[in-house]
Design a protein around this motif. Structure first.
Motif, PDB file in Angstrom:
ATOM      1  N   ILE A 192       0.845  -1.189   0.000  1.00  0.00           N
ATOM      2  CA  ILE A 192       0.000   0.000   0.000  1.00  0.00           C
ATOM      3  C   ILE A 192       0.883   1.243   0.000  1.00  0.00           C
ATOM      4  N   PHE A 193       1.925   1.184   0.810  1.00  0.00           N
ATOM      5  CA  PHE A 193       2.867   2.292   0.872  1.00  0.00           C
ATOM      6  C   PHE A 193       3.475   2.563  -0.516  1.00  0.00           C
ATOM      7  N   TYR A 194       3.897   1.496  -1.182  1.00  0.00           N
ATOM      8  CA  TYR A 194       4.481   1.621  -2.521  1.00  0.00           C
ATOM      9  C   TYR A 194       3.493   2.251  -3.494  1.00  0.00           C
ATOM     10  N   LEU A 195       2.256   1.738  -3.464  1.00  0.00           N
ATOM     11  CA  LEU A 195       1.268   2.216  -4.417  1.00  0.00           C
ATOM     12  C   LEU A 195       1.087   3.723  -4.279  1.00  0.00           C
ATOM     13  N   VAL A 196       0.984   4.172  -3.044  1.00  0.00           N
ATOM     14  CA  VAL A 196       0.792   5.599  -2.813  1.00  0.00           C
ATOM     15  C   VAL A 196       2.040   6.368  -3.245  1.00  0.00           C
ATOM     16  N   LEU A 197       3.199   5.821  -2.854  1.00  0.00           N
ATOM     17  CA  LEU A 197       4.463   6.479  -3.190  1.00  0.00           C
ATOM     18  C   LEU A 197       4.631   6.619  -4.702  1.00  0.00           C
ATOM     19  N   PHE A 198       4.376   5.538  -5.419  1.00  0.00           N
ATOM     20  CA  PHE A 198       4.580   5.546  -6.867  1.00  0.00           C
ATOM     21  C   PHE A 198       3.564   6.440  -7.556  1.00  0.00           C
ATOM     22  N   LYS A 199       2.393   6.479  -6.983  1.00  0.00           N
ATOM     23  CA  LYS A 199       1.349   7.322  -7.560  1.00  0.00           C
ATOM     24  C   LYS A 199       1.861   8.759  -7.588  1.00  0.00           C
ATOM     25  N   PHE A 200       2.441   9.188  -6.484  1.00  0.00           N
ATOM     26  CA  PHE A 200       2.910  10.568  -6.412  1.00  0.00           C
ATOM     27  C   PHE A 200       4.208  10.756  -7.178  1.00  0.00           C
ATOM     28  N   LEU A 201       5.129   9.820  -7.002  1.00  0.00           N
ATOM     29  CA  LEU A 201       6.470   9.972  -7.556  1.00  0.00           C
ATOM     30  C   LEU A 201       6.482   9.817  -9.072  1.00  0.00           C
ATOM     31  N   PHE A 202       5.799   8.808  -9.565  1.00  0.00           N
ATOM     32  CA  PHE A 202       5.900   8.494 -10.987  1.00  0.00           C
ATOM     33  C   PHE A 202       4.581   8.686 -11.714  1.00  0.00           C
ATOM     34  N   ASN A 203       3.610   9.261 -11.025  1.00  0.00           N
ATOM     35  CA  ASN A 203       2.320   9.504 -11.653  1.00  0.00           C
ATOM     36  C   ASN A 203       1.761   8.215 -12.253  1.00  0.00           C
ATOM     37  N   LEU A 204       1.716   7.207 -11.412  1.00  0.00           N
ATOM     38  CA  LEU A 204       1.313   5.879 -11.859  1.00  0.00           C
ATOM     39  C   LEU A 204      -0.189   5.816 -12.083  1.00  0.00           C
ATOM     40  N   HIS A 205      -0.577   5.256 -13.222  1.00  0.00           N
ATOM     41  CA  HIS A 205      -2.010   5.113 -13.488  1.00  0.00           C
ATOM     42  C   HIS A 205      -2.416   3.670 -13.282  1.00  0.00           C
ATOM     43  N   LEU A 206      -2.961   3.393 -12.113  1.00  0.00           N
ATOM     44  CA  LEU A 206      -3.454   2.041 -11.876  1.00  0.00           C
ATOM     45  C   LEU A 206      -4.870   2.172 -11.351  1.00  0.00           C
ATOM     46  N   ASN A 207      -5.724   1.344 -11.856  1.00  0.00           N
ATOM     47  CA  ASN A 207      -7.094   1.367 -11.400  1.00  0.00           C
ATOM     48  C   ASN A 207      -7.196   0.582 -10.086  1.00  0.00           C
ATOM     49  N   PHE A 208      -7.407   1.295  -8.998  1.00  0.00           N
ATOM     50  CA  PHE A 208      -7.389   0.647  -7.683  1.00  0.00           C
ATOM     51  C   PHE A 208      -8.482  -0.406  -7.547  1.00  0.00           C
ATOM     52  N   LEU A 209      -9.637  -0.087  -8.146  1.00  0.00           N
ATOM     53  CA  LEU A 209     -10.741  -1.045  -8.059  1.00  0.00           C
ATOM     54  C   LEU A 209     -10.378  -2.349  -8.758  1.00  0.00           C
ATOM     55  N   ALA A 210      -9.795  -2.194  -9.940  1.00  0.00           N
ATOM     56  CA  ALA A 210      -9.391  -3.382 -10.691  1.00  0.00           C
ATOM     57  C   ALA A 210      -8.343  -4.155  -9.902  1.00  0.00           C
ATOM     58  N   PHE A 211      -7.513  -3.401  -9.212  1.00  0.00           N
ATOM     59  CA  PHE A 211      -6.467  -4.034  -8.435  1.00  0.00           C
ATOM     60  C   PHE A 211      -7.064  -4.865  -7.294  1.00  0.00           C
ATOM     61  N   ILE A 212      -8.051  -4.295  -6.624  1.00  0.00           N
ATOM     62  CA  ILE A 212      -8.685  -5.025  -5.521  1.00  0.00           C
ATOM     63  C   ILE A 212      -9.411  -6.258  -6.060  1.00  0.00           C
ATOM     64  N   LYS A 213      -9.950  -6.097  -7.264  1.00  0.00           N
ATOM     65  CA  LYS A 213     -10.633  -7.221  -7.898  1.00  0.00           C
ATOM     66  C   LYS A 213      -9.695  -8.426  -8.062  1.00  0.00           C
ATOM     67  N   ALA A 214      -8.415  -8.130  -8.205  1.00  0.00           N
ATOM     68  CA  ALA A 214      -7.458  -9.202  -8.487  1.00  0.00           C
ATOM     69  C   ALA A 214      -6.973  -9.907  -7.230  1.00  0.00           C
ATOM     70  N   VAL A 215      -7.364  -9.404  -6.070  1.00  0.00           N
ATOM     71  CA  VAL A 215      -6.863  -9.981  -4.825  1.00  0.00           C
ATOM     72  C   VAL A 215      -7.160 -11.487  -4.682  1.00  0.00           C
ATOM     73  N   PRO A 216      -8.379 -11.947  -5.046  1.00  0.00           N
ATOM     74  CA  PRO A 216      -8.619 -13.393  -4.948  1.00  0.00           C
ATOM     75  C   PRO A 216      -7.610 -14.207  -5.759  1.00  0.00           C
ATOM     76  N   VAL A 217      -7.244 -13.710  -6.917  1.00  0.00           N
ATOM     77  CA  VAL A 217      -6.248 -14.417  -7.736  1.00  0.00           C
ATOM     78  C   VAL A 217      -4.921 -14.484  -6.988  1.00  0.00           C
ATOM     79  N   LEU A 218      -4.581 -13.372  -6.359  1.00  0.00           N
ATOM     80  CA  LEU A 218      -3.344 -13.312  -5.597  1.00  0.00           C
ATOM     81  C   LEU A 218      -3.360 -14.364  -4.483  1.00  0.00           C
ATOM     82  N   LEU A 219      -4.520 -14.519  -3.862  1.00  0.00           N
ATOM     83  CA  LEU A 219      -4.613 -15.476  -2.761  1.00  0.00           C
ATOM     84  C   LEU A 219      -4.447 -16.910  -3.252  1.00  0.00           C
ATOM     85  N   ILE A 220      -5.034 -17.208  -4.419  1.00  0.00           N
ATOM     86  CA  ILE A 220      -4.841 -18.561  -4.977  1.00  0.00           C
ATOM     87  C   ILE A 220      -3.360 -18.801  -5.225  1.00  0.00           C
ATOM     88  N   GLY A 221      -2.716 -17.814  -5.833  1.00  0.00           N
ATOM     89  CA  GLY A 221      -1.291 -17.943  -6.097  1.00  0.00           C
ATOM     90  C   GLY A 221      -0.503 -18.078  -4.796  1.00  0.00           C
TER      91      GLY A 221
END
Lengths: 265, 324, 272
Positions: free
Chosen positions: C130-159
């Motif tokens: 979470i810290f990284y995501l916030v940091l990168f958002k500010f530092l590198f103007n990262l475009h990531l869809n947070f909702l889509a990211f949360i959607k992927a959490v179940p996949v992460l858990l399987i892995g």
């Protein structure tokens, strides 16, 4: 001096798996960035890179930067870890008492490490050359060797600053590593420096690695020494300057530690 | 009921890790030992290094599986009921590095009280009581890292009492301690048995310690129990003869192997080439022994008669002395 | 049974947290490591193409923003390494410290001990991420869809299940090595190179691609990248494959762990 070196070599090769793991770490680190660059480019040639640095082939560009960076960091680590180990073993004072001159002892201590480190670097370099099919000729090698030697002398002087620091502050291993990684950004190891703001480039120019990389890359694209005279001059100048500076720092540190004691662990 | 019952317990170690399809040699460390420890008894395993004491303790504390035989702790079988046993016993392992050095004394005990299921309402009181008992209450918030060897051992003992165990296993509890700390630990162990009615099994290679502390002692050598009795009973084995200590110079200890006398080297000083020999000799035999030694080049520095100790029992049984 | 194990579990977590806090420099170097890789990625990209988007990468993977591509990959990698190195180092550290034996002698169940180690790691890694995501958002103007990211959490858990399996197997083996440090490093590097964190696997030689597919990391990364970019529907194949490989590793980890536990009782724990 040879005895000190031999001792270091023996200690290292007692654990063969360590040798393997060091090589693999080196390789993985290198291929990460080259593969990433290729994936972004969709190939290996960047006209953008060619325009800004004169060398368009990214794997060659990165490999040269990386190998020289390795050469640059090994004296730093050698001094830091060599002295720290002696401190931990409590043998520094004994060695300092021996009739051998301190500075000779230090170089002996680090040369063993540097030798091993650079053999590992050579392995990684060859691996990189084969994996990425880097065009290499005897002419290029012969022309690059003197630059490597000159650069090495400069790096040895630069690293000595850390020998002084480690005597003063003891535990600077982490600091040393952070510095080494920082240099990757300052010297244009994996990317051209023109993407950096002006002041970063100014700082980078004060580091001998930056110039050494420039010259070797020039050799690879077929430039003559004369064409790179300014970089060569800078390297020579920095080399002399850092030897003087670091020798001064080291003598000073030695004087201070004699007053406050070497301090054990 | 006996607190500990051991029947023909055996343990072999493989020389290499036994992977499937790999033939490995096995070394027998404990070769079938049997003994019982009554409730409230202080029982000692006495023997030189490598005799199999630690292996025995590790089997009884369910850390190692025996290769043969059986053992019961408080009626529970060490193979089948390991968890039930673990709840009711505790141990002080050999060595200095057994606790978390980066935690404070208090944090260490809190951690162990939880993994030993000490009830929540008793936790605080118990930790405080134990820390005071071992004299570390004032230093409770200091990191173990800064403790002396003796303090670490006291904390290890407090840890071993955290679950109020019925049976306590102590592996070389005074090894490497300074004189004062060792004294404290020995007094403490006595108190545990006398006042707190604990059953204690301890291992040691210090004769005096075993003699001072233990109700009964099993002398163990090369994985076998070679004698088992009360200290008095053991010493009775040798009362018909006197113990003699002879200080000699320039004598090769290997020559003792072929001597008709049961003498063993108790101390050796390589720098001055001096040896201290000890054994039992009847008075009439003494001149013969001296003559035997002199003929083999020994210079006799002194001859002294001594009160028999457990050391002499061990020498009589094995022909060797227990040394560090 | 579960209720009685909760206190020991919590105690293991608290203990590890305290020990972690006593090494302050780790914290700094962990944070800097993530920053180092992402910053390199950005600068290499700009230096080579002069753009923030790469059509070449888009063709290979569907991602044109190479920084987002690298960030996602690195986050999965960091998460995955939590299990491998975290797990293994924890056990090795306790072995070096000499404290493992007292833990094994306690009535606490063994899985509680291991689970406590892993849980703390997971919590800490999530905080890092979470810290990284916030940091990168500010530092590198990262475009990531947070909702889509949360959607992927179940996949992460399987892995994660598969990664835990691999970690347990490694921990079991490492207990019996003479010099475990370099072995763990080699394993970590292998995972690093084959996780597809910074580049699509298709760029690797064939043999390495197969190896990468056989470890649980790259399939997790692939599936997550697909889900974040295109949703669950189009990631069906990747997810099915991930489930299969995760199950295999769970099984493998369990067997290796059982073997190692038996070894511990046959030959005893090694002491240093």
């Amino acid at each position: 001096m040879l005895a000190v070196m031999e001792k270091e070599l023996r200690m290292f090769f007692r654990y063969p798996l360590r040798v393997v793991s060091s090589i693999i770490v080196g390789i993985v680190f290198l291929v990460q960035f080259i593969f990433f660059g290729q994936a972004v480019l969709g190939g290996r040639y960047s006209s953008m890179l060619a325009a800004s640095t004169g060398m368009g082939d990214y794997p060659t560009y990165a490999l040269i930067g990386y190998v020289l960076w390795w050469l640059f960091t090994s004296p730093i680590e050698a001094y830091i870890f060599g002295i720290r180990r002696e401190l931990q073993r409590g043998t520094l004072e004994i060695n300092m008492l021996a009739p051998l001159r301190t500075i000779k002892f230090l170089i002996g201590l680090s040369l063993g490490w540097i030798l091993i480190d650079n053999v590992l670097m050579g392995v990684v370099f060859l691996f990189g050359v084969c994996l990425f099919k880097i065009p290499l000729s005897w002419g290029i090698i012969l022309k690059a060797v003197p630059i490597f030697m000159l650069a090495f002398v400069a790096f040895l002087g630069f690293g000595m600053i850390f020998a002084g620091l480690v005597m003063l502050f003891k535990n600077i291993g982490a600091l040393g590593q952070i510095f080494e990684f920082l240099v990757m950004f300052l010297s244009g190891v994996f990317f051209p420096l023109n993407v950096m703001p002006y002041w970063v480039r100014a700082v980078g120019n004060a580091i001998p690695l930056t110039h050494a990389i420039n010259i070797v890359r020039g050799v690879f694209v077929g430039k003559s020494y004369a064409e790179m005279a300014s970089s060569l001059q800078a390297l020579l100048l920095l080399s002399t300057a850092y030897w003087l500076i670091s020798y001064g720092i080291f003598r000073w540190a030695e004087k201070i530690t004699r007053v406050v004691g070497y301090g054990g662990y | 009921m006996n607190a500990i019952e051991v029947r023909e317990l055996k343990k072999s170690y493989p020389k290499k890790i036994p992977l499937p399809l790999r033939r490995v040699e096995w070394i027998e460390a404990v070769k079938g030992i049997s003994f019982e420890v009554k409730k409230g008894e202080l029982f000692g395993l006495l023997g030189p290094n490598g005799a199999g004491k630690t292996t025995t303790i590790k089997m009884l504390t369910t850390l190692l599986e025996p290769t043969g035989g059986e053992a019961k702790i408080l009626g529970y079988d060490i193979k089948r009921d390991a968890r039930e046993i673990r709840k009711r016993i505790n141990l002080v392992a050999e060595g200095e590095r057994t606790l978390y050095w980066r935690l404070s004394a208090y944090e260490n005990l809190k951690y162990f009280s939880r993994i030993y299921y000490v009830p929540k309402n008793k936790e605080k009181g118990r930790i405080e009581e134990l820390l005071k008992l071992v004299g570390l209450w004032e230093r409770r918030n200091d990191l173990v890292m800064g403790f002396s060897r003796g303090m670490k051992q006291r904390l290890a003992i407090a840890k071993a009492l955290i679950n109020d165990p019925e049976v306590l296993f102590l592996d070389e509890p005074t090894l490497g301690l300074d004189v004062q700390s060792a004294l404290f630990v020995r007094e403490f162990i006595k108190k545990l048995v006398e006042e707190h009615k604990k059953t204690v099994l301890l291992t040691t290679h210090y004769m005096a310690e075993a003699e001072e502390l233990c109700d009964r002692i099993a002398i163990i050598d090369h994985g076998k129990i070679i004698a088992l009795d009360t200290p008095e009973g053991l010493k009775r084995m040798i009362t018909d003869e006197d113990a003699v200590e002879i200080k000699v110079k320039d004598f090769a200890p290997s020559k003792l192997e072929r001597s008709p006398f049961r003498m063993a080297v108790v101390k050796e000083d390589a720098s001055t080439n001096m040896l201290l020999l000890r054994g039992q000799v009847v008075e009439e035999e003494l001149p013969k022994l001296v003559e035997w030694l002199v003929r083999r080049g020994a210079k006799i520095l002194s001859v002294e008669q001594k009160e028999p100790t457990l050391e002499d029992v061990f020498i009589k049984l094995t022909g060797r002395a227990i040394r560090d | 049974m579960v209720a009685t194990e909760l206190r020991p579990l919590w105690a293991v977590m608290v203990k590890n947290w305290r020990i972690f806090l006593s090494y302050k420099i780790w914290f700094v170097s962990d944070i800097l490591m993530g920053l180092f890789f992402v910053a390199q990625a950005l600068l290499i990209g700009i230096g080579l193409t002069g753009e923030r988007n790469s059509p070449a990468l888009q063709k290979l993977t569907g991602y044109s923003d190479y920084v987002a591509f690298a960030v996602l990959g690195l986050m999965v990698l960091f998460f995955g390494l939590t299990f491998l190195s975290g797990f293994v180092w924890n056990v090795v550290d306790e072995l070096y410290a000499g404290t493992l034996e007292y833990n094994f002698a306690a009535p606490m169940r063994r899985p509680t001990f291991f689970l406590g180690n892993v849980l703390l790691r997971i919590v800490m890694t999530l905080i890092y991420l979470i810290f990284y995501l916030v940091l990168f958002k500010f530092l590198f103007n990262l475009h990531l869809n947070f909702l889509a990211f949360i959607k992927a959490v179940p996949v992460l858990l399987i892995g994660a299940l598969g990664m835990i399996g691999l970690g347990m197997a490694a921990a079991g083996v490492v207990l019996y090595l003479r010099d475990p440090g370099p072995f763990i490093t080699v394993l970590e590097m292998l995972v690093f190179a084959l996780s597809g964190a910074m580049y699509p696997l298709s760029i690797l030689p064939k043999g390495l691609q197969i190896m990468a597919k056989a470890l649980p990391y790259a399939p997790t990364t692939d599936a997550i990248r697909k889900v974040v970019a295109f949703g669950y529907g189009s990631a069906k194949n990747e997810i099915v494959y991930l489930i299969v490989i995760s199950s295999v590793y769970v099984l493998f980890g369990y067997v290796a762990y059982k073997w190692s536990e038996k070894q511990a009782r046959v030959i005893g724990l090694k002491s240093y």
